[in-house]
Design a protein around this motif. Structure first.
Motif, PDB file in Angstrom:
ATOM      1  N   UNK A 165      45.950 -18.661   5.709  1.00 62.27           N
ATOM      2  CA  UNK A 165      47.042 -17.701   5.879  1.00 62.27           C
ATOM      3  C   UNK A 165      47.644 -17.253   4.553  1.00 62.27           C
ATOM      4  N   UNK A 166      47.688 -18.200   3.601  1.00 59.88           N
ATOM      5  CA  UNK A 166      48.316 -17.877   2.314  1.00 59.88           C
ATOM      6  C   UNK A 166      47.338 -17.184   1.362  1.00 59.88           C
ATOM      7  N   UNK A 167      46.121 -16.909   1.839  1.00 60.88           N
ATOM      8  CA  UNK A 167      45.106 -16.336   0.944  1.00 60.88           C
ATOM      9  C   UNK A 167      45.280 -14.837   0.739  1.00 60.88           C
ATOM     10  N   UNK A 168      45.163 -14.439  -0.530  1.00 62.14           N
ATOM     11  CA  UNK A 168      45.138 -13.008  -0.820  1.00 62.14           C
ATOM     12  C   UNK A 168      43.716 -12.530  -0.550  1.00 62.14           C
ATOM     13  N   UNK A 169      43.560 -11.220  -0.552  1.00 62.89           N
ATOM     14  CA  UNK A 169      42.247 -10.612  -0.394  1.00 62.89           C
ATOM     15  C   UNK A 169      41.274 -11.127  -1.469  1.00 62.89           C
ATOM     16  N   UNK A 170      41.764 -11.186  -2.708  1.00 64.77           N
ATOM     17  CA  UNK A 170      40.896 -11.653  -3.789  1.00 64.77           C
ATOM     18  C   UNK A 170      40.556 -13.146  -3.658  1.00 64.77           C
ATOM     19  N   UNK A 171      41.491 -13.937  -3.129  1.00 62.35           N
ATOM     20  CA  UNK A 171      41.191 -15.360  -2.886  1.00 62.35           C
ATOM     21  C   UNK A 171      40.003 -15.466  -1.938  1.00 62.35           C
ATOM     22  N   UNK A 172      40.032 -14.652  -0.862  1.00 66.48           N
ATOM     23  CA  UNK A 172      38.937 -14.665   0.115  1.00 66.48           C
ATOM     24  C   UNK A 172      37.628 -14.269  -0.556  1.00 66.48           C
TER      25      UNK A 172
ATOM     26  N   UNK B 105      39.181  -9.436   8.675  1.00 63.61           N
ATOM     27  CA  UNK B 105      37.735  -9.690   8.695  1.00 63.61           C
ATOM     28  C   UNK B 105      37.330 -10.620   7.549  1.00 63.61           C
ATOM     29  N   UNK B 106      37.895 -10.381   6.367  1.00 67.97           N
ATOM     30  CA  UNK B 106      37.557 -11.232   5.216  1.00 67.97           C
ATOM     31  C   UNK B 106      38.002 -12.665   5.470  1.00 67.97           C
ATOM     32  N   UNK B 107      39.209 -12.795   5.989  1.00 65.99           N
ATOM     33  CA  UNK B 107      39.753 -14.124   6.257  1.00 65.99           C
ATOM     34  C   UNK B 107      38.907 -14.852   7.310  1.00 65.99           C
ATOM     35  N   UNK B 108      38.504 -14.125   8.344  1.00 66.37           N
ATOM     36  CA  UNK B 108      37.691 -14.729   9.411  1.00 66.37           C
ATOM     37  C   UNK B 108      36.361 -15.224   8.844  1.00 66.37           C
ATOM     38  N   UNK B 109      35.816 -14.471   7.884  1.00 63.17           N
ATOM     39  CA  UNK B 109      34.534 -14.851   7.284  1.00 63.17           C
ATOM     40  C   UNK B 109      34.672 -16.160   6.485  1.00 63.17           C
ATOM     41  N   UNK B 110      35.896 -16.434   6.026  1.00 60.29           N
ATOM     42  CA  UNK B 110      36.140 -17.634   5.208  1.00 60.29           C
ATOM     43  C   UNK B 110      36.333 -18.890   6.059  1.00 60.29           C
ATOM     44  N   UNK B 111      36.460 -18.724   7.372  1.00 57.34           N
ATOM     45  CA  UNK B 111      36.770 -19.886   8.227  1.00 57.34           C
ATOM     46  C   UNK B 111      35.662 -20.921   8.261  1.00 57.34           C
ATOM     47  N   UNK B 112      34.478 -20.530   7.786  1.00 60.20           N
ATOM     48  CA  UNK B 112      33.379 -21.497   7.668  1.00 60.20           C
ATOM     49  C   UNK B 112      33.736 -22.607   6.662  1.00 60.20           C
ATOM     50  N   UNK B 113      34.607 -22.290   5.708  1.00 57.70           N
ATOM     51  CA  UNK B 113      34.945 -23.259   4.663  1.00 57.70           C
ATOM     52  C   UNK B 113      36.377 -23.785   4.737  1.00 57.70           C
ATOM     53  N   UNK B 114      37.259 -23.009   5.342  1.00 58.26           N
ATOM     54  CA  UNK B 114      38.682 -23.373   5.357  1.00 58.26           C
ATOM     55  C   UNK B 114      39.271 -23.153   6.739  1.00 58.26           C
ATOM     56  N   UNK B 115      40.197 -24.013   7.118  1.00 55.65           N
ATOM     57  CA  UNK B 115      40.852 -23.849   8.409  1.00 55.65           C
ATOM     58  C   UNK B 115      41.767 -22.618   8.360  1.00 55.65           C
ATOM     59  N   UNK B 116      41.877 -21.900   9.490  1.00 52.98           N
ATOM     60  CA  UNK B 116      42.713 -20.692   9.529  1.00 52.98           C
ATOM     61  C   UNK B 116      44.131 -20.933   9.019  1.00 52.98           C
ATOM     62  N   UNK B 117      44.704 -22.105   9.308  1.00 56.89           N
ATOM     63  CA  UNK B 117      46.083 -22.355   8.881  1.00 56.89           C
ATOM     64  C   UNK B 117      46.200 -22.305   7.355  1.00 56.89           C
ATOM     65  N   UNK B 118      45.169 -22.777   6.658  1.00 55.92           N
ATOM     66  CA  UNK B 118      45.236 -22.799   5.200  1.00 55.92           C
ATOM     67  C   UNK B 118      44.835 -21.458   4.605  1.00 55.92           C
TER      68      UNK B 118
ATOM     69  N   UNK C  92      35.976  -2.240   2.014  1.00 63.24           N
ATOM     70  CA  UNK C  92      36.433  -1.603   3.256  1.00 63.24           C
ATOM     71  C   UNK C  92      36.726  -2.567   4.406  1.00 63.24           C
ATOM     72  N   UNK C  93      36.196  -3.780   4.396  1.00 62.81           N
ATOM     73  CA  UNK C  93      36.522  -4.718   5.473  1.00 62.81           C
ATOM     74  C   UNK C  93      38.020  -5.010   5.445  1.00 62.81           C
ATOM     75  N   UNK C  94      38.591  -5.232   6.623  1.00 65.12           N
ATOM     76  CA  UNK C  94      40.027  -5.519   6.682  1.00 65.12           C
ATOM     77  C   UNK C  94      40.305  -6.925   6.165  1.00 65.12           C
ATOM     78  N   UNK C  95      41.557  -7.198   5.831  1.00 65.57           N
ATOM     79  CA  UNK C  95      41.960  -8.540   5.396  1.00 65.57           C
ATOM     80  C   UNK C  95      41.606  -9.564   6.466  1.00 65.57           C
TER      81      UNK C  95
END
Lengths: 324, 191
Positions: free
Chosen positions: A182-189, A167-180, A162-165
């Motif tokens: 951008x190309x992530x799918x939901x499953x990549x996150x 939110x998932x992407x923001x949670x990943x910023x601990x490991x990856x820069x936001x610019x990189x 249920x989390x939005x794309x």
């Protein structure tokens, strides 16, 4: 790398002995349950369409009508399901499988996969049998079960359904820069969070089954609606944070399977990966009728790693890729 | 410029990250069985010496950094630069600035050999050998017979480095010192 590898095995003699014992133990486990051992090709005319699994190509000399391009199998799944359609009943195989580019502490491009199928079983029936095999061999406590959704809510603080794309992407910023990202799918996150956040947290927990994967990660599992969410009947067992197996209440619908293959290949093309030939013989077997069954694939090298109390496959494989 | 894909990552590889040369310290391949593979990489930024942890999607690549380590003999300083010469017989010289020399400065002895890391052909860092032998130029008078006490006193070495030494050490003696910890190891008998 052209240097000659060391001639010596990287695994200790104790590990090699334990490997032989493990194999005998596995065969005895299935003999007692009336599950038949089978062998299927290591070299097949089709690889796998899964976007995250790359097959290693081989170029055999064509004989008769055989193709000049063949693939080292990444799993004996399609061949074993053809046997199921032929009416063999419960079967298992200790297969040598190959996955291109997978190399690290817990990965070797060639490894031993224990795969078995149980007609009439559901995913939960098979989980009970996996627990008997793994805990019987390791002498560990019985696994608990947690849903994919709960394990993410608890350890990663996001809802995989249920989390939005965003939110998932923001949670990943601990490991990856936001610019990189951008190309992530939901499953990549989700895969990134699984590898970097959830798995390390599971290392602290006892043996645990993760169940109820998002539909997009169903692979070859059937999907149903549970608690208002479309969930795949897929399970994985983690012991000390090590992913040991992946099981399904198997998809047996040929039409749905054909669609998933096509979707896989579309995803491969958009990711710049080569399209893979679809295994028509496997689809024909599904058409003929694969019985309702559950199946699972378990990494024997990782199981041995846990048995030996080590955290590196090179300690339990005689000649890992760098010495092969 | 060449680049390295994640499957070529290994300890010791020099790459460019955010424009800075970095050395890969550790590379861990992680992948859920049916999921996307990632490489979790620990790197040290060679400009700042800071350690970084970065995650890459497997298959991504990084530009190679033009960084090489060369053995060079320290010649002299003109006050602004410290001059080093290649030991391969080419007599080629390289001026290292204060930033490159920084931590190695207190261990620099003329004619000794150091590891000079070149980035785009210019000295980036100078690393002393793990052990150096240097003469004591100043220390309090030795206290003979007091060796059992295990007490120490500061001694100034010929390069200006100050190390703690046993009480029996006297001016003019040559000491072996560990440059990584800055600790006294032993007296060098041959002096």
């Amino acid at each position: 790398m052209t240097e000659t590898p060391s001639w010596q095995p990287s695994a200790s003699l104790a590990a090699l002995e334990s490997r032989a014992q493990q194999l005998a133990w596995v065969r005895d486990f299935f003999a007692q349950r009336g599950v038949m051992e089978v062998e299927t090709p290591v070299l097949g005319r089709c690889g796998v369409t899964d976007i995250n699994i790359d097959s290693i190509a081989a170029s055999p000399t064509p004989v008769g009508s055989s193709p000049s391009r063949a693939w080292l199998q990444t799993s004996p799944e399609y061949h074993m399901k053809r046997l199921l359609a032929a009416g063999v009943g419960s079967i298992y195989q200790v297969a040598r499988v190959f996955r291109d580019g997978e190399s690290g502490r817990r990965h070797n491009p060639e490894f031993s996969l224990l795969e078995w199928y149980r007609p009439g079983f559901t995913d939960s029936d098979l989980m009970a049998e996996v627990a008997e095999l793994v805990c019987g061999w390791l002498g560990c406590e019985a696994p608990t079960t947690i849903s994919y959704r709960d394990v993410f809510l608890r350890f990663a603080g996001v809802d995989p359904f249920l989390s939005s794309d965003t939110e998932l992407s923001a949670r990943c910023e601990q490991w990856m820069e936001p610019s990189r990202l951008q190309a992530f799918s939901r499953d990549d996150c989700l895969d990134l969070l699984m590898s970097c956040q959830v798995e390390p947290a599971l290392a602290e927990a006892g043996p645990v089954f993760v169940t109820g994967y998002p539909e997009s990660q169903a692979a070859l599992a059937r999907v149903s609606e549970q608690d208002g969410l479309r969930q795949a009947h897929r399970f994985e067992l983690y012991v000390q944070g090590v992913e040991l197996c992946n099981g399904y209440w198997e998809l047996t619908d040929p039409g749905e399977q054909r669609q998933r293959f096509a979707a896989d290949n579309r995803a491969r093309v958009s990711a710049g990966k080569p399209e893979m030939p679809v295994d028509q013989a496997f689809l024909a077997a599904l058409q003929a009728g694969v019985p309702d069954c559950a199946g699972v694939a378990l990494g024997l090298d990782r199981l041995l790693m846990l048995k030996m109390g080590v955290d590196d496959l090179a300690s339990v494989i005689a000649f890992p890729a760098e010495r092969a | 410029m060449a680049s390295y894909s994640t499957n070529e990552f290994r300890g010791g590889l020099k790459v460019l990250l955010d424009g800075d040369p970095c050395i890969i310290l550790e590379n861990e391949f992680v992948k859920p069985g049916k999921g996307q593979a990632f490489n979790r990489v620990k790197l040290r930024n060679l400009m700042t010496n800071r350690q970084w942890e970065r995650t890459f999607k497997s298959g991504e690549s990084l530009e190679a950094a033009d960084v090489i380590d060369l053995e060079m003999e320290y010649l002299y300083t003109d006050g602004e630069f410290w001059h080093f010469m290649k030991t391969d017989g080419s007599f080629e010289q390289y001026p290292a600035d204060a930033k490159a020399v920084s931590d190695a400065l207190k261990w620099l002895k003329e004619q000794d050999v150091y590891t000079v890391t070149l980035y785009n052909g210019a000295p980036l860092t100078v690393t002393p050998p793990n052990f150096v032998e240097l003469e004591v130029v100043d220390t309090d008078p030795g206290m003979k017979g007091d060796t059992a006490q295990g007490g120490t006193k500061p001694a100034t070495l010929s390069t200006g480095a100050v190390v703690n030494v046993p009480l029996f050490i006297t001016i003019g003696e040559v000491l072996k010192v560990d440059t990584r910890s800055g600790e006294y190891v032993n007296r060098v008998k041959s002096s």
